[in-house]
Write a protein that holds these residues in place. Structure first.
Motif, PDB file in Angstrom:
ATOM      1  N   GLN A  82      31.471 -23.526 -59.708  1.00  0.00           N
ATOM      2  CA  GLN A  82      30.467 -22.506 -59.439  1.00  0.00           C
ATOM      3  C   GLN A  82      29.911 -22.617 -58.018  1.00  0.00           C
ATOM      4  O   GLN A  82      29.714 -21.607 -57.332  1.00  0.00           O
ATOM      5  CB  GLN A  82      29.342 -22.600 -60.468  1.00  0.00           C
ATOM      6  N   LEU A  83      29.651 -23.840 -57.570  1.00  0.00           N
ATOM      7  CA  LEU A  83      29.139 -24.014 -56.205  1.00  0.00           C
ATOM      8  C   LEU A  83      30.193 -23.640 -55.169  1.00  0.00           C
ATOM      9  O   LEU A  83      29.876 -23.047 -54.127  1.00  0.00           O
ATOM     10  CB  LEU A  83      28.677 -25.457 -55.994  1.00  0.00           C
ATOM     11  N   ALA A  84      31.459 -23.976 -55.440  1.00  0.00           N
ATOM     12  CA  ALA A  84      32.536 -23.595 -54.517  1.00  0.00           C
ATOM     13  C   ALA A  84      32.644 -22.077 -54.424  1.00  0.00           C
ATOM     14  O   ALA A  84      32.845 -21.521 -53.331  1.00  0.00           O
ATOM     15  CB  ALA A  84      33.859 -24.196 -54.984  1.00  0.00           C
ATOM     16  N   ASP A  85      32.485 -21.400 -55.559  1.00  0.00           N
ATOM     17  CA  ASP A  85      32.519 -19.932 -55.556  1.00  0.00           C
ATOM     18  C   ASP A  85      31.321 -19.360 -54.807  1.00  0.00           C
ATOM     19  O   ASP A  85      31.466 -18.413 -54.015  1.00  0.00           O
ATOM     20  CB  ASP A  85      32.525 -19.394 -56.995  1.00  0.00           C
ATOM     21  N   GLN A  86      30.152 -19.937 -55.054  1.00  0.00           N
ATOM     22  CA  GLN A  86      28.947 -19.454 -54.387  1.00  0.00           C
ATOM     23  C   GLN A  86      29.038 -19.590 -52.875  1.00  0.00           C
ATOM     24  O   GLN A  86      28.588 -18.719 -52.126  1.00  0.00           O
ATOM     25  CB  GLN A  86      27.722 -20.221 -54.901  1.00  0.00           C
ATOM     26  N   GLU A  87      29.625 -20.683 -52.428  1.00  0.00           N
ATOM     27  CA  GLU A  87      29.705 -20.940 -50.987  1.00  0.00           C
ATOM     28  C   GLU A  87      31.021 -20.463 -50.389  1.00  0.00           C
ATOM     29  O   GLU A  87      31.306 -20.711 -49.216  1.00  0.00           O
ATOM     30  CB  GLU A  87      29.501 -22.430 -50.722  1.00  0.00           C
ATOM     31  N   GLU A 134      33.867 -31.492 -49.993  1.00  0.00           N
ATOM     32  CA  GLU A 134      33.271 -30.511 -49.088  1.00  0.00           C
ATOM     33  C   GLU A 134      31.797 -30.307 -49.424  1.00  0.00           C
ATOM     34  O   GLU A 134      30.943 -30.242 -48.524  1.00  0.00           O
ATOM     35  CB  GLU A 134      34.022 -29.185 -49.191  1.00  0.00           C
ATOM     36  N   LEU A 135      31.490 -30.227 -50.682  1.00  0.00           N
ATOM     37  CA  LEU A 135      30.111 -29.980 -51.113  1.00  0.00           C
ATOM     38  C   LEU A 135      29.190 -31.153 -50.794  1.00  0.00           C
ATOM     39  O   LEU A 135      28.055 -30.960 -50.344  1.00  0.00           O
ATOM     40  CB  LEU A 135      30.083 -29.677 -52.611  1.00  0.00           C
ATOM     41  N   VAL A 136      29.656 -32.373 -51.026  1.00  0.00           N
ATOM     42  CA  VAL A 136      28.775 -33.532 -50.818  1.00  0.00           C
ATOM     43  C   VAL A 136      28.655 -33.907 -49.345  1.00  0.00           C
ATOM     44  O   VAL A 136      27.766 -34.679 -48.980  1.00  0.00           O
ATOM     45  CB  VAL A 136      29.249 -34.757 -51.631  1.00  0.00           C
ATOM     46  N   LEU A 265      44.286 -28.583 -40.202  1.00  0.00           N
ATOM     47  CA  LEU A 265      43.681 -29.853 -40.607  1.00  0.00           C
ATOM     48  C   LEU A 265      42.211 -29.980 -40.233  1.00  0.00           C
ATOM     49  O   LEU A 265      41.557 -30.949 -40.639  1.00  0.00           O
ATOM     50  CB  LEU A 265      44.451 -31.010 -39.962  1.00  0.00           C
ATOM     51  N   HIS A 266      41.691 -29.034 -39.493  1.00  0.00           N
ATOM     52  CA  HIS A 266      40.351 -29.156 -38.932  1.00  0.00           C
ATOM     53  C   HIS A 266      39.300 -29.457 -40.001  1.00  0.00           C
ATOM     54  O   HIS A 266      38.555 -30.451 -39.912  1.00  0.00           O
ATOM     55  CB  HIS A 266      39.983 -27.872 -38.179  1.00  0.00           C
ATOM     56  N   ALA A 267      39.218 -28.632 -41.033  1.00  0.00           N
ATOM     57  CA  ALA A 267      38.208 -28.819 -42.077  1.00  0.00           C
ATOM     58  C   ALA A 267      38.461 -30.108 -42.860  1.00  0.00           C
ATOM     59  O   ALA A 267      37.519 -30.807 -43.251  1.00  0.00           O
ATOM     60  CB  ALA A 267      38.195 -27.617 -43.014  1.00  0.00           C
ATOM     61  N   HIS A 268      39.709 -30.433 -43.077  1.00  0.00           N
ATOM     62  CA  HIS A 268      40.058 -31.637 -43.828  1.00  0.00           C
ATOM     63  C   HIS A 268      39.633 -32.892 -43.065  1.00  0.00           C
ATOM     64  O   HIS A 268      39.075 -33.833 -43.658  1.00  0.00           O
ATOM     65  CB  HIS A 268      41.560 -31.661 -44.084  1.00  0.00           C
ATOM     66  N   LEU A 275      33.014 -38.342 -44.968  1.00  0.00           N
ATOM     67  CA  LEU A 275      33.076 -39.248 -46.113  1.00  0.00           C
ATOM     68  C   LEU A 275      32.930 -40.701 -45.679  1.00  0.00           C
ATOM     69  O   LEU A 275      32.345 -41.523 -46.402  1.00  0.00           O
ATOM     70  CB  LEU A 275      34.399 -39.059 -46.859  1.00  0.00           C
ATOM     71  N   GLU A 276      33.463 -41.039 -44.516  1.00  0.00           N
ATOM     72  CA  GLU A 276      33.358 -42.402 -44.010  1.00  0.00           C
ATOM     73  C   GLU A 276      31.910 -42.789 -43.725  1.00  0.00           C
ATOM     74  O   GLU A 276      31.571 -43.979 -43.708  1.00  0.00           O
ATOM     75  CB  GLU A 276      34.197 -42.552 -42.737  1.00  0.00           C
ATOM     76  N   ARG A 277      31.052 -41.798 -43.521  1.00  0.00           N
ATOM     77  CA  ARG A 277      29.653 -42.064 -43.210  1.00  0.00           C
ATOM     78  C   ARG A 277      28.789 -42.161 -44.467  1.00  0.00           C
ATOM     79  O   ARG A 277      27.613 -42.525 -44.376  1.00  0.00           O
ATOM     80  CB  ARG A 277      29.106 -40.953 -42.302  1.00  0.00           C
ATOM     81  N   MET A 278      29.368 -41.811 -45.608  1.00  0.00           N
ATOM     82  CA  MET A 278      28.602 -41.868 -46.848  1.00  0.00           C
ATOM     83  C   MET A 278      28.591 -43.278 -47.415  1.00  0.00           C
ATOM     84  O   MET A 278      29.603 -43.979 -47.379  1.00  0.00           O
ATOM     85  CB  MET A 278      29.201 -40.893 -47.873  1.00  0.00           C
ATOM     86  N   ALA A 279      27.467 -43.673 -47.940  1.00  0.00           N
ATOM     87  CA  ALA A 279      27.350 -45.004 -48.529  1.00  0.00           C
ATOM     88  C   ALA A 279      28.019 -45.070 -49.891  1.00  0.00           C
ATOM     89  O   ALA A 279      28.534 -46.111 -50.295  1.00  0.00           O
ATOM     90  CB  ALA A 279      25.875 -45.391 -48.646  1.00  0.00           C
ATOM     91  N   ASP A 280      28.014 -43.946 -50.618  1.00  0.00           N
ATOM     92  CA  ASP A 280      28.563 -43.908 -51.970  1.00  0.00           C
ATOM     93  C   ASP A 280      29.784 -43.004 -52.033  1.00  0.00           C
ATOM     94  O   ASP A 280      30.014 -42.168 -51.161  1.00  0.00           O
ATOM     95  CB  ASP A 280      27.502 -43.388 -52.955  1.00  0.00           C
ATOM     96  N   HIS A 281      30.547 -43.167 -53.108  1.00  0.00           N
ATOM     97  CA  HIS A 281      31.667 -42.271 -53.353  1.00  0.00           C
ATOM     98  C   HIS A 281      31.130 -40.910 -53.782  1.00  0.00           C
ATOM     99  O   HIS A 281      30.045 -40.817 -54.368  1.00  0.00           O
ATOM    100  CB  HIS A 281      32.573 -42.834 -54.453  1.00  0.00           C
ATOM    101  N   PRO A 282      31.882 -39.835 -53.522  1.00  0.00           N
ATOM    102  CA  PRO A 282      31.446 -38.504 -53.953  1.00  0.00           C
ATOM    103  C   PRO A 282      31.171 -38.476 -55.453  1.00  0.00           C
ATOM    104  O   PRO A 282      31.972 -38.958 -56.253  1.00  0.00           O
ATOM    105  CB  PRO A 282      32.649 -37.613 -53.596  1.00  0.00           C
TER     106      PRO A 282
END
Length: 298
Positions: A82-87, A134-136, A265-268, A275-282
């Protein structure tokens, strides 16, 4: 109204999931995989020396053991969708193809139908994972300079070379090779013939299975790759003279090249850096507050 509808759908899916899991449990315990069993809730699902295991007790056990996790997974899927559709999120088709190809190289030999089913399943799972990433990471800023530097350093790892999945039979005599070809043409299993005739002791017991290789691989004769370029999936070559003997090669699956540009590949890459900057896994559960989620375990 939308919230109630979504909750109703989720609960309906949960019930279906529990019943399906019950079918699997029942049939796997008896060694009989028959999913057409017709249950009657008033009758016991099993008896042990006359002692009944009731339908409602069985379902209660399944719900307690698996229900919460199953429902949470289903809510996660709905939230992400739903969030992917909304965005209006989208995943580059080339990136998706690359991810599915990499997953395919981790599988053993599969039938045509199994490959098709697996790829469909993988595409769905990969899409959901990439949407979640992408969302997180949407609020994590990544500069164009960082993305370009990452691409220049690691861009080659996103290119997938044409890859073949092979089995082979090695013999020393042309007469034996001709006999094998006759049996293959008559429909005899390649795997069975490899176990019977092949001189390659390392692969003989596994039906001659070699695995996945690219053109540059030094682990197989170059003739193998060249021959398979003329084959369709699930077909075999004519006898080939190699330094190891006379070979017959079977092509299980051909995976074409995936060569992605910087734009593709830009968005990927932006996601990878974020993701490397996140402390936790998605974690999809952290997105629940973005929608109105209600569930029976609250």
């Amino acid at each position: 109204m939308r919230r109630k509808l979504v909750l109703g759908i989720i609960l309906g899916l949960l019930l279906t999931n529990i019943v399906t899991l019950g079918l699997w449990w029942w049939n796997s315990s008896t060694g009989d995989v028959d999913y057409s069993v017709d249950f009657e809730s008033r009758k016991p699902v099993a008896k042990v020396n006359g002692e009944k295991i009731k339908y409602k007790d069985w379902l209660s056990y399944l719900e307690n053991q698996y229900g919460k996790k199953a429902l949470q997974d289903m809510i996660d899927t709905q939230v992400i969708k739903q969030l992917a559709d909304q965005e209006d999120l989208s995943i580059n088709k080339g990136v998706l193809k690359l991810e599915v190809s990499l997953l395919a190289t981790m599988e053993g030999p599969l039938s045509k139908d199994a490959i098709k089913d697996k790829k469909k399943k993988w595409a769905k799972e990969v899409t959901e994972r990439l949407y979640l990433e992408e969302l997180v990471t949407r609020d994590i800023s990544v500069s164009e300079q960082e993305i370009r530097a990452y691409y220049d350093k690691y861009g080659d790892q996103y290119n997938f070379s044409p890859t073949v999945q092979l089995s082979h039979i090695i013999v020393s005599d042309e007469g034996v090779a001709d006999k094998i070809m006759e049996e293959l043409d008559e429909g005899t299993s390649f795997s069975a013939l490899a176990q019977k005739y092949s001189l390659d002791e390392e692969t003989k017991s596994s039906g001659g299975y070699l695995g996945f290789y690219t053109e540059s691989s030094s682990f197989i004769p170059s003739e193998y790759y060249e021959q398979t370029q003329q084959l369709d999936d699930h077909t075999y070559s004519q006898p080939i003279q190699t330094t190891e003997g006379i070979a017959i090669v079977y092509l299980h699956h051909y995976l074409p090249e995936v060569d992605l540009s910087y734009e593709q590949l830009h968005a990927h890459i932006r996601r990878e850096i974020a993701l490397e900057r996140m402390a936790d896994h998605p974690d999809a559960s952290k997105l629940w507050n973005d929608l109105e989620v209600e569930w029976i375990y609250q």
